[in-house]
Design an enzyme around this catalytic site. Sequence first.
Site: not given
Length: 229
Positions: A20, A123
């Site tokens: 992430c 994402e």
Amino acid sequence: MFSVLSRSRLCEICQNGLVCNRYRLTHSKQYLADRFQAFEEIDDHPRYNIAPTQPVLTVRREHDQKVRRFTRMRWGLIPSWAKDASIGNRTLNARSETVKTTPAFRDSILRKRCLIPADGFYEWRRMGSVKQPYCFEVAKGEIFAFAGLWDQWRSPDGQIVESCTILTTPPNSLVAEIHDRMPVIVAPDKYERWLDPDLNDFEAIRDILKPYEANLMRRYPVSMKLNNS
């Protein structure tokens, strides 16, 4: 001195879904100061695509101080014992399940915790031959904070570098459709416990390292331009 990731390498990391590693912070410095009850002068310009190795805003408390303060740190934690700074390119995130035993993080989880303010993170989802970026927010773009760790490293020429990492956890149902990990988001009523430098019992903070509630978040697709940091 630092190994800075190229644009192509950043794109490769995010599109392979390894970590992430992109987020957003656009609120004003006055709003941030009020929300986190922290001090120190900070830049007052929105950042829509914060990427690894860049300086990022953190909130922390020192052992001998009761007040919180803002600090700029390099994203990618360089442990105090590291021989060189390049390890920071591999420590952008810390898995909450193994943080207590991982050499780069096991001291920081007990003594050097911080908050990393954000108002969205990104994402990617594969759609045919491309990957579509999605933005994840809390409520409707409210400010929130990642659970972070930090450390201080001295370079061979004597320069002091402070750096940080973002903790991750298994995803909630909203994120799971896009990615198999998500950043740990700290609820506001747990800020003080997370930041307490005198609290060095891992069991006392373990409950913070869990997925944020999916029903308190939202997601939506954003421009492919995000791939260019």
